[in-house]
Write a protein that holds these residues in place. Structure first.
Motif, short mmCIF file in Angstrom:
data_model
loop_
_atom_site.label_atom_id
_atom_site.label_comp_id
_atom_site.label_asym_id
_atom_site.label_seq_id
_atom_site.Cartn_x
_atom_site.Cartn_y
_atom_site.Cartn_z
N ARG A 12 -9.26 10.56 -4.65
CA ARG A 12 -10.13 9.84 -3.71
C ARG A 12 -10.16 10.57 -2.36
N ASP A 13 -9.05 11.12 -1.94
CA ASP A 13 -9.03 11.90 -0.70
C ASP A 13 -9.95 13.11 -0.80
N GLN A 55 -13.60 12.00 -0.73
CA GLN A 55 -13.97 11.62 0.64
C GLN A 55 -14.17 12.86 1.52
N LYS A 72 -1.42 5.15 5.06
CA LYS A 72 -2.21 5.91 4.08
C LYS A 72 -2.42 5.08 2.82
N GLY A 76 -4.98 11.08 -4.45
CA GLY A 76 -5.36 12.44 -4.07
C GLY A 76 -6.80 12.74 -4.43
N ASP A 121 -5.90 3.57 1.39
CA ASP A 121 -6.33 3.90 0.04
C ASP A 121 -6.62 2.65 -0.78
N ARG A 139 -10.04 1.58 0.27
CA ARG A 139 -11.06 2.57 -0.04
C ARG A 139 -11.42 2.63 -1.52
#
Length: 130
Positions: A73-74, A77, A28, A71, A32, A35
């Motif tokens: 960015r999650d 996305q 993860k 978090g 990240d 990303r």
């Protein structure tokens, strides 16, 4: 089975679970790092070196320092994926999205033709404008 007590089995299962959990977190974090569009190449290289050379400490430091933005960015996305999915479904179903002005014009023409009562028109208009 007699030479491996039940408590040892539980400890083994716990350590296996924690090991798998750590691998999940490691992947993860690496995902990240790649990303993040705001981080430059040197920053990405530095974090990757830290995470690869000192994996436990590197992952822990990364989560402490960049956990909140991770978090965010999650979430961004996930929202982009949801929007793309909705657009695909609308395109596949053949129901193009119209602007609110076009929808109001349609409602008005339906009301003028007598297909909608004033109450139905007001409800639809309020729903559209909400």
């Amino acid at each position: 089975m007699d030479d491996y007590p039940l408590l040892n089995l539980f400890w083994t299962m716990l350590w296996l679970f924690l090991w798998v959990l750590w691998f999940f977190l490691l992947f993860k974090v690496i995902t990240d790092i790649f990303r993040d569009q705001e981080m430059n190449g040197w920053g990405k290289a530095g974090w990757l070196i830290l995470v690869i050379l000192l994996p436990y400490l590197g992952v822990l430091v990364y989560v402490i320092v960049r956990g909140r933005s991770m978090g965010q960015r999650d979430m961004k996305q996930a929202q982009a994926n949801e929007k793309a999915f909705q657009e695909y479904v609308q395109k596949a179903a053949g129901t193009p999205r119209h602007s609110p002005a076009e929808e109001l014009a349609k409602l008005s023409s339906l009301k003028e033709k007598g297909a909608l009562t004033q109450e139905e028109y007001d409800k639809a208009k309020d729903k559209l404008l909400a």
